[in-house]
Design a protein around this motif. Sequence first.
Motif, PDB file in Angstrom:
ATOM      1  N   MET A   1       1.367 127.135 108.832  1.00  0.00           N
ATOM      2  CA  MET A   1       0.423 127.073 109.959  1.00  0.00           C
ATOM      3  C   MET A   1      -0.702 126.088 109.683  1.00  0.00           C
ATOM      4  SD  MET A   1       0.133 131.083 111.080  1.00  0.00           S
ATOM      5  CE  MET A   1      -1.446 130.781 111.867  1.00  0.00           C
TER       6      MET A   1
ATOM      7  N   LEU B   1       4.290 130.703 115.421  1.00  0.00           N
ATOM      8  CA  LEU B   1       4.064 131.055 114.011  1.00  0.00           C
ATOM      9  C   LEU B   1       3.020 132.159 113.895  1.00  0.00           C
ATOM     10  CD1 LEU B   1       4.074 127.767 111.880  1.00  0.00           C
ATOM     11  CD2 LEU B   1       5.375 129.844 111.449  1.00  0.00           C
TER      12      LEU B   1
ATOM     13  N   LYS C   1       4.180 131.462 105.525  1.00  0.00           N
ATOM     14  CA  LYS C   1       4.020 131.066 106.930  1.00  0.00           C
ATOM     15  C   LYS C   1       2.598 130.620 107.226  1.00  0.00           C
ATOM     16  CE  LYS C   1       7.828 133.625 109.022  1.00  0.00           C
ATOM     17  NZ  LYS C   1       8.267 134.452 110.161  1.00  0.00           N
TER      18      LYS C   1
END
Length: 457
Positions: free
Chosen positions: A331, A364, A327
């Motif tokens: 980002m 996120l 993740k």
Amino acid sequence: MGFGSDLPNSHEALLKLQESELKLLETLKKFMVLRVKSDKEYASLLQNIYQQVEKHDTSSPVDCITNVPKSWACMLQQTEQLSRIMRTHAEDLNVGPLYRLTMMIKDKQQLKKSYHSIQQQLEAEMCKVTKTELEKLKSSYRQLAKEANCAKEKYKEALSKGKETEKAKERFDKATMKLHNLHNQYVLAVKGAQLHQEQYYDKALPLLLDSLQKMQEEMILALKGILEEYTQITSLVTEEIVNIHKDTQNSIEQIDPSSEYNSFIENHRSPVIKETGIEFDVLLLEDMENLHANEILWNNLTAESLQATIKATSEELNQTQQTISSKEEIMLELEKKIDEASTTYEKKSDIVLLLSQKQALEELRQSVQQMKCAEAKLFAQKEMLERKVTENDGKEPPPVMAYEEDARSITSMDKGKDKVSKFDSIRHSIAGMIRSPKNYLTSSVTFTTLSILLIIL
């Protein structure tokens, strides 16, 4: 001054703020729709006036050209030109500020929905981890403690009666094993709840609120661009309208996203109120032996379970860390994409085109923070388990102390019960050795047996 540091318990106020801002944007949208409609109608009316007057002038030519007809012709031409300008303004308003305002309203509705959803999720998780799960474990702990004590009493009773001691011992083993394993679960749950509470107040909640403030300020900046573009499109050159637009422009120039919410924060400031620290309930240990608060039990009943728990926790920790890494990469890619897109926009109001991506980026961040909270809990639990196992590396798991005491009781009672029979057996054995010493002395087993018999005597 910010949402995260000053508004930890002002969720209702924040929701009302967003609701009021949405109503304001909807009102502004209706206003722009009506303005586009009125500008189009005004342009159409001016065009009709121009055409009708032009037909009249064509059908009635002037014999001589004077200043009055020239002025009139200029006025007529300016009217037709004004009609074109107003039509262009209406079209620019429709495809520019009005379109972007419509997008912004959708983004703001999504922001409000996302904030409310994440806030409820964080609260629900907080309640689950720090209250519901702990209370459930405490209830089970009390029940298993009662069952273990009951099994112990029945085991002692069976020992005293000399009946079904093995079954009673097996039941006591199972009850004690369940209690000890649950004790370990409760210790880990308390540790996890402590870290979850700390992460919630120090990381997750401030990040959520700061992210909300960031997006709120981004939308204020976008709205500022929309209003500036609207003002530029609708601005005319008459002194009266210029003065009106100057005042409007001055008021728009006063908009500063970084200080927009200062007054709101001052009016709704709330202190950080953390709940009571989570501690091991020592009342659960009443009438229990060899159980200590916040200490993992490592014995012959829990050693295998601890190894399995370490393995499961390590696997879950590795999976969580991989998810966080994945993740975070997403980002970085999204941040790069937003930065690159920002450099290509020409108008201030174009920033609204990035709001949905920025909101996705903030969501996120929320997700990564929640995963880091889970990572911290898993790491601490894994460390607690591994420390206990490492301390006893190479050692055999110790037996439960209660068994040793019961074993001594069994030996004592057996000695009492079998005293006569053992004495008779010893007497007969000694008599046999006296009668046939060669047969007994040739066997090493006999020497061992004789030693044991003498010790017993």
